[in-house]
Design an enzyme around this catalytic site. Structure first.
Site, short mmCIF file in Angstrom:
data_model
loop_
_atom_site.label_atom_id
_atom_site.label_comp_id
_atom_site.label_asym_id
_atom_site.label_seq_id
_atom_site.Cartn_x
_atom_site.Cartn_y
_atom_site.Cartn_z
N CYS A 79 0.77 -1.25 0.00
CA CYS A 79 0.00 0.00 0.00
C CYS A 79 0.79 1.30 0.00
O CYS A 79 0.57 2.17 -0.82
CB CYS A 79 -0.91 0.03 1.22
SG CYS A 79 -2.09 -1.31 1.28
N HIS A 134 -2.00 7.02 4.32
CA HIS A 134 -0.94 6.02 4.44
C HIS A 134 0.43 6.52 3.98
O HIS A 134 1.25 5.74 3.49
CB HIS A 134 -1.32 4.73 3.70
CG HIS A 134 -0.69 3.50 4.34
ND1 HIS A 134 -0.71 2.26 3.76
CD2 HIS A 134 -0.02 3.36 5.49
CE1 HIS A 134 -0.09 1.40 4.54
NE2 HIS A 134 0.34 2.05 5.60
CA CA Z 1 -3.26 -1.90 -0.86
#
Ligand code: CA
Length: 444
Positions: A79, A134
């Site tokens: 991610c 993130h």
């Molecule tokens: Ca992901």
């Protein structure tokens, strides 16, 4: 007809045709940029990618109205690094962002990096990020410190879809920096905020990044479907319900653009941040080999779609390899900007390739590095360093898309060329860190 006559006819046409003049005026307006990211969506999870059991008509409509890239890649199979590449147009290994930052921890997108939001702000854009960030949870990494004017969502790598569960999420839902109590199923809340952002800023050029955390775990279906215990039989059903919620969200965003008259003035990109973790969620990367976390095709080759009505072809299927790094230069070019030559960008402006002005391939080589793992693609060749066996695997993707047949021994010159290219690229980077992902107790 002489040139003079042609010009004269065009002038007359322009006078007689207000729509032509309007079209010219309109074309001078800077387009909005809408980038929609799904989380852990596998290569084969959309109708337009061949999925048979889950209908995704709204996402598919982007392919129908625009371009579907069959060899669309991200820069990492997990991610956070992949978002770092998308956000900067630079391979994240250039600035040491090869792992997921620990939840709530001190790491994030290095402050030396410039984001697509920073660049578009310089071109007069207002920008918003709605969903998963993130790229660092500490204050200095906050989206509003990285070029975004507005933020709604969460800073860490994961968040439940349903409020009030027993397991406390790593961080709260925020509007800007203010904690909010969100009672809505998170995918719906993200859509709601995206639609309201478009409404609020419809008069000016905007960048809107919608980063759904579906279809990442935890697997949670929308509440109106009733309780769906996560039994093995239910996994696919829950997954389908989550994906349909994303598809509905994309439909709402597209409808809002249409309703506000902005559809033709908007460049829309849809992609997944990495391949699907099939064992966990049932997402499918078929026919590709491998999953999320792998540098096999299934980890990094993802659904990738782009629409800009009237500016790029509709219904086009584009096969040469492209990568999420291309989104930033394409957006800057669409906005009439020029990217800074001094800053080493790895992505390219895809517009000339899509309009047919440039018939070449956008990239000679594509590279991946994740710790000790690495891979390189050139034309139909993909060379993968398999860390488990410490061997090189060569596949010809044109005849062997699922990388079953290692043809390295039969093609030593190809292996040498690709390995040398990788080594040259690798020499430009800081050394790979030994440590794997810092994320504890969860899937990256
Ligand atoms: Ca992901």
């Amino acid at each position: 007809m002489t040139v003079r006559n042609i010009l004269l006819s065009l002038c007359i046409l322009a006078v007689l045709s207000p729509s032509l003049v309007m079209a010219q005026e309109k074309s001078r307006r800077k387009p909005n940029i809408v980038i929609i990211v799904a989380d852990d969506l596998g290569y084969a999870d959309l109708g337009c990618q061949g999925c048979k059991d889950i209908a995704t008509p709204n996402i598919d409509s982007i392919a129908k109205m625009g371009v579907r890239f069959t060899s669309g890649y991200v820069t990492a199979p997990i991610c956070s690094p992949t978002r770092a590449g998308l956000m900067t147009g630079r391979y994240q290994a250039r600035f040491g962002h090869e792992s997921n930052p620990p939840e709530g921890g001190k790491q994030g997108l290095p402050l030396t990096e410039v984001t697509v939001a920073n660049l578009l702000k310089g071109l007069g854009y207002v920008s918003g990020l709605v969903g998963k960030w993130h790229l660092g949870a500490e204050p200095q990494f906050h989206p509003q410190k990285r070029g975004f004017d507005e933020f709604f969502g969460f800073l860490d790598g994961g968040h439940p879809q349903l409020p009030g569960g027993k397991k406390k999420p790593a961080g709260p839902i925020l509007r800007g920096t203010e904690e909010v109590e969100e009672k809505t199923y998170l995918t719906y809340a993200i859509t709601r905020e995206a639609v309201s952002f478009i409404d609020k800023y419809k008069q000016e050029p905007f960048l809107l990044m919608v980063t759904y955390n579906a279809v990442h775990t935890p697997l949670q279906a929308p509440p109106e479907l009733g309780k769906m215990p996560k039994t093995p039989e239910n996994v696919r059903k829950i997954y389908a319900a989550m994906l349909k919620a994303v598809d509905k969200g994309v439909g709402d965003i597209l409808a809002k653009l249409r309703e506000t008259g902005l559809e033709e003035d908007t460049l829309i990109v849809f992609l997944s941040d990495n391949g699907g973790p099939t064992n966990e969620t049932s997402s499918s990367n078929l026919p590709l080999r491998g999953f999320k976390e792998d540098l096999w095709e299934g980890g990094v080759r993802i659904p990738f779609l782009m629409q800009w009505k009237g500016r790029i072809p509709a219904g086009k299927v584009y096969d040469p390899p492209v990568i999420s790094l291309d989104v930033l230069p394409t957006a800057i070019s669409a906005a009439g900007g020029i990217t800074d030559e001094k800053r080493k960008l790895d992505g390219v402006d895809l517009l000339p390739f899509l309009t047919g002005r440039n018939q070449a391939r956008p990239h000679e080589f594509l590279f991946w590095r994740r710790g000790a793992q690495w891979a390189v693609r050139k034309d139909d060749w993909k060379l993968t360093f398999v860390n488990e066996t410490k061997t090189l695997h060569l596949a010809n993707l044109a005849t062997d898309i699922d990388q079953q047949k290692d043809v390295a021994a039969d093609n030593p010159a190809v292996v040498r060329e690709l390995q040398t290219a990788f080594e040259r690229w690798n020499a430009e980077l800081p050394r790979a860190k030994k440590k794997k992902d810092g994320m504890k107790g969860g899937t990256p």
